[in-house]
Design a protein around this motif. Sequence first.
Motif, PDB file in Angstrom:
ATOM      1  N   THR A  64      32.811   4.190  14.145  1.00  0.00           N
ATOM      2  CA  THR A  64      31.464   4.711  13.907  1.00  0.00           C
ATOM      3  C   THR A  64      30.643   3.663  13.178  1.00  0.00           C
ATOM      4  OG1 THR A  64      30.228   6.621  13.043  1.00  0.00           O
ATOM      5  CG2 THR A  64      32.020   5.785  11.687  1.00  0.00           C
ATOM      6  N   HIS A  65      29.315   3.903  13.118  1.00  0.00           N
ATOM      7  CA  HIS A  65      28.393   3.018  12.408  1.00  0.00           C
ATOM      8  C   HIS A  65      27.424   3.890  11.617  1.00  0.00           C
ATOM      9  CE1 HIS A  65      29.660  -0.675  14.481  1.00  0.00           C
ATOM     10  NE2 HIS A  65      29.727   0.056  15.576  1.00  0.00           N
ATOM     11  N   LEU A  66      27.744   4.140  10.370  1.00  0.00           N
ATOM     12  CA  LEU A  66      26.921   5.016   9.556  1.00  0.00           C
ATOM     13  C   LEU A  66      25.533   4.443   9.312  1.00  0.00           C
ATOM     14  CD1 LEU A  66      29.637   6.083   6.969  1.00  0.00           C
ATOM     15  CD2 LEU A  66      28.669   7.523   8.777  1.00  0.00           C
ATOM     16  N   GLY A  67      25.376   3.144   9.425  1.00  0.00           N
ATOM     17  CA  GLY A  67      24.079   2.521   9.179  1.00  0.00           C
ATOM     18  C   GLY A  67      23.094   2.639  10.318  1.00  0.00           C
ATOM     19  N   PHE A  68      23.540   2.990  11.514  1.00  0.00           N
ATOM     20  CA  PHE A  68      22.637   3.205  12.638  1.00  0.00           C
ATOM     21  C   PHE A  68      22.184   4.665  12.648  1.00  0.00           C
ATOM     22  CE2 PHE A  68      24.745  -0.486  15.074  1.00  0.00           C
ATOM     23  CZ  PHE A  68      23.733  -1.362  14.710  1.00  0.00           C
ATOM     24  N   ASP A  69      20.914   4.892  12.958  1.00  0.00           N
ATOM     25  CA  ASP A  69      20.323   6.224  12.761  1.00  0.00           C
ATOM     26  C   ASP A  69      20.277   7.097  14.010  1.00  0.00           C
ATOM     27  OD1 ASP A  69      18.316   5.075  14.281  1.00  0.00           O
ATOM     28  OD2 ASP A  69      16.741   5.310  12.763  1.00  0.00           O
ATOM     29  N   ALA A  70      20.927   6.672  15.098  1.00  0.00           N
ATOM     30  CA  ALA A  70      20.940   7.464  16.338  1.00  0.00           C
ATOM     31  C   ALA A  70      19.528   7.796  16.804  1.00  0.00           C
ATOM     32  CB  ALA A  70      21.764   8.740  16.169  1.00  0.00           C
ATOM     33  N   GLY A  71      18.594   6.906  16.523  1.00  0.00           N
ATOM     34  CA  GLY A  71      17.210   7.098  16.932  1.00  0.00           C
ATOM     35  C   GLY A  71      16.878   6.287  18.162  1.00  0.00           C
ATOM     36  N   PRO A  72      15.579   6.256  18.536  1.00  0.00           N
ATOM     37  CA  PRO A  72      15.181   5.528  19.742  1.00  0.00           C
ATOM     38  C   PRO A  72      15.331   4.020  19.625  1.00  0.00           C
ATOM     39  CG  PRO A  72      13.268   6.418  18.589  1.00  0.00           C
ATOM     40  CD  PRO A  72      14.473   7.002  17.934  1.00  0.00           C
ATOM     41  N   ASP A  73      15.340   3.477  18.390  1.00  0.00           N
ATOM     42  CA  ASP A  73      15.505   2.041  18.196  1.00  0.00           C
ATOM     43  C   ASP A  73      16.342   1.805  16.941  1.00  0.00           C
ATOM     44  OD1 ASP A  73      15.355  -0.693  18.115  1.00  0.00           O
ATOM     45  OD2 ASP A  73      13.162  -0.809  18.081  1.00  0.00           O
ATOM     46  N   TRP A  89      20.119   6.740   4.127  1.00  0.00           N
ATOM     47  CA  TRP A  89      20.368   7.255   5.474  1.00  0.00           C
ATOM     48  C   TRP A  89      21.863   7.426   5.727  1.00  0.00           C
ATOM     49  CZ3 TRP A  89      19.937   9.935   9.497  1.00  0.00           C
ATOM     50  CH2 TRP A  89      20.805   9.731  10.561  1.00  0.00           C
ATOM     51  N   MET A  90      22.650   6.457   5.289  1.00  0.00           N
ATOM     52  CA  MET A  90      24.090   6.524   5.514  1.00  0.00           C
ATOM     53  C   MET A  90      24.702   7.756   4.845  1.00  0.00           C
ATOM     54  SD  MET A  90      24.948   2.436   5.101  1.00  0.00           S
ATOM     55  CE  MET A  90      26.720   2.552   5.356  1.00  0.00           C
ATOM     56  N   ARG A  91      24.152   8.154   3.712  1.00  0.00           N
ATOM     57  CA  ARG A  91      24.628   9.389   3.062  1.00  0.00           C
ATOM     58  C   ARG A  91      24.364  10.596   3.965  1.00  0.00           C
ATOM     59  NH1 ARG A  91      21.859   7.104  -1.620  1.00  0.00           N
ATOM     60  NH2 ARG A  91      23.431   6.157  -3.008  1.00  0.00           N
ATOM     61  N   ILE A  92      23.200  10.618   4.586  1.00  0.00           N
ATOM     62  CA  ILE A  92      22.868  11.722   5.493  1.00  0.00           C
ATOM     63  C   ILE A  92      23.811  11.724   6.695  1.00  0.00           C
ATOM     64  CG2 ILE A  92      21.100  12.617   7.062  1.00  0.00           C
ATOM     65  CD1 ILE A  92      19.001  11.508   5.079  1.00  0.00           C
ATOM     66  N   ALA A  93      24.035  10.535   7.267  1.00  0.00           N
ATOM     67  CA  ALA A  93      24.923  10.420   8.428  1.00  0.00           C
ATOM     68  C   ALA A  93      26.333  10.867   8.084  1.00  0.00           C
ATOM     69  CB  ALA A  93      24.932   8.982   8.936  1.00  0.00           C
ATOM     70  N   ALA A  94      26.813  10.456   6.926  1.00  0.00           N
ATOM     71  CA  ALA A  94      28.158  10.834   6.499  1.00  0.00           C
ATOM     72  C   ALA A  94      28.262  12.339   6.311  1.00  0.00           C
ATOM     73  CB  ALA A  94      28.522  10.105   5.208  1.00  0.00           C
ATOM     74  N   GLY A  95      27.244  12.931   5.713  1.00  0.00           N
ATOM     75  CA  GLY A  95      27.252  14.379   5.532  1.00  0.00           C
ATOM     76  C   GLY A  95      27.242  15.131   6.847  1.00  0.00           C
ATOM     77  N   ARG A 106      36.117   5.496  10.374  1.00  0.00           N
ATOM     78  CA  ARG A 106      36.281   4.053  10.215  1.00  0.00           C
ATOM     79  C   ARG A 106      34.959   3.414  10.617  1.00  0.00           C
ATOM     80  NH1 ARG A 106      41.012   0.398  13.005  1.00  0.00           N
ATOM     81  NH2 ARG A 106      39.947   1.078  14.908  1.00  0.00           N
ATOM     82  N   ASP A 107      34.235   2.910   9.618  1.00  0.00           N
ATOM     83  CA  ASP A 107      32.933   2.282   9.868  1.00  0.00           C
ATOM     84  C   ASP A 107      33.175   0.836  10.275  1.00  0.00           C
ATOM     85  OD1 ASP A 107      30.468   0.676   9.139  1.00  0.00           O
ATOM     86  OD2 ASP A 107      29.714   2.713   8.849  1.00  0.00           O
ATOM     87  N   LEU A 108      32.834   0.516  11.510  1.00  0.00           N
ATOM     88  CA  LEU A 108      33.154  -0.802  12.063  1.00  0.00           C
ATOM     89  C   LEU A 108      31.949  -1.728  12.133  1.00  0.00           C
ATOM     90  CD1 LEU A 108      35.830  -0.089  14.815  1.00  0.00           C
ATOM     91  CD2 LEU A 108      36.126  -0.820  12.444  1.00  0.00           C
ATOM     92  N   GLY A 109      31.055  -1.595  11.181  1.00  0.00           N
ATOM     93  CA  GLY A 109      29.953  -2.547  11.119  1.00  0.00           C
ATOM     94  C   GLY A 109      28.805  -2.039  10.285  1.00  0.00           C
ATOM     95  N   ASP A 110      28.590  -2.685   9.119  1.00  0.00           N
ATOM     96  CA  ASP A 110      27.474  -2.313   8.268  1.00  0.00           C
ATOM     97  C   ASP A 110      26.779  -3.586   7.792  1.00  0.00           C
ATOM     98  OD1 ASP A 110      29.070  -3.441   6.313  1.00  0.00           O
ATOM     99  OD2 ASP A 110      29.219  -1.657   5.070  1.00  0.00           O
ATOM    100  N   ARG A 111      25.972  -3.458   6.784  1.00  0.00           N
ATOM    101  CA  ARG A 111      25.272  -4.594   6.204  1.00  0.00           C
ATOM    102  C   ARG A 111      25.534  -4.626   4.702  1.00  0.00           C
ATOM    103  NH1 ARG A 111      19.162  -3.753   6.580  1.00  0.00           N
ATOM    104  NH2 ARG A 111      19.283  -3.114   4.398  1.00  0.00           N
ATOM    105  N   ASN A 112      25.806  -5.806   4.184  1.00  0.00           N
ATOM    106  CA  ASN A 112      25.997  -5.969   2.739  1.00  0.00           C
ATOM    107  C   ASN A 112      27.075  -5.043   2.170  1.00  0.00           C
ATOM    108  OD1 ASN A 112      24.058  -7.962   2.653  1.00  0.00           O
ATOM    109  ND2 ASN A 112      22.399  -6.559   2.095  1.00  0.00           N
TER     110      ASN A 112
END
Length: 393
Positions: A64-73, A89-95, A106-112
């Motif tokens: 999964t990628h919690l940092g991506f927002d499943a939006g149009p872009d 946002w990642m907190r919202i996705a995780a919830g 298993r988050d397979l790609g984030d930033r920082n």
Amino acid sequence: MMPFAIHAGLMFDGTSVSGPTTVFLEDGRITGVDTSGALPPEGVALADLGADAFLMPGLIDPHTHLGFDAGPDPVTSFTTAGDAELLAWMRIAAGRALHAGVTTVRDLGDRNYLALTLGTESDRHPGSGPEILAAGPPITTPGGHCHFMGGAAEGAAALRDAVRDRHERGCAVVKIMLSGGLMTPGSAPHEAQYSLADLRIVVDEAHRLGLPVAAHAHGTPAIRDALTAGVDSIEHATFMTADGVDADPALLAAIAESDVFVSLTTGIAPGDSTPVLPPEVAKRVRAVHEAFRNLYERGARIVRGTDAGIAQLKPHDVLPYAIAQSTADGPSPLEALVAATGLAAEACGVADRKGRIAVGTDADLLVVTGNPLDDLDRLRDVRAVFRAGVRVR
């Protein structure tokens, strides 16, 4: 946390199903499993979830990628947000994932390394999100797939340093972008980004440090190199070529005969409208699924990740849809449940405490209404979710 018990009419323990069961929980762990149907001893609080309740281990999403927002872009949203905004946002996705019964991701790609930060928060407050097994920024070539996550590395010394940095920071897995991907302009999914020699450097260093390696690999050459180098999981494995799919039977057989896990990421949540796949994906769908069915028939170790967040069809509660859809590729409903719990725990390196209902394992539990073995869509009829013994819904 005071000891308590939950009771359900059916229980799937990660391998098989039994009748009325009472599970005892204390301090975030399972301390007892009673399938006799007897009530708990006096003084133990009981949550009776009903005769039609189906109790099972919490679901595990190995990709999964919690940092991506499943939006149009999602890429623009990811790259333009500041760290504080992205973490919010990642907190919202995780919830959202947790409320769907996904208790480990298993988050397979984030930033920082923001997924590491969020994982620490979740461990302190288990009701806020699933346990997060973070890879940090994926290792990729300069300008390569998902380079905007900050994980570019080239050359033997830089590749070794990248692995060591992730180990020192406490990552649970090393992710390498072995092929290109559709989300990055100028990147071709069917083309390999690293040589076999480079990949071996990453795998050898990660294994020396006790870390598994997850290899993003769409194209057949990248998949072959991933297998040859001894990665622990091949992510996607779509066998893409420039204009189609090439699932070499010899390579399929070699994958099935190996210990490698194959993490397929095709599940979607259609919502209220007819799903529209990207043209480059749509024209390959039938051939890709034929390859998946071939892998199943040969006995490959297949789990279902989701790539949640990368598109509108992949919100962070998509895993129950992906499990139900997976049977089109060959597994039975029981095999699909095993793949999403016990087998996924093995793929993520946490089988000693996840993916099973047994004494000593984490009290990460999902309760749904009715028997999913009769209809896997019942996985979306959630009655209760427990994360480390904390009831979150």
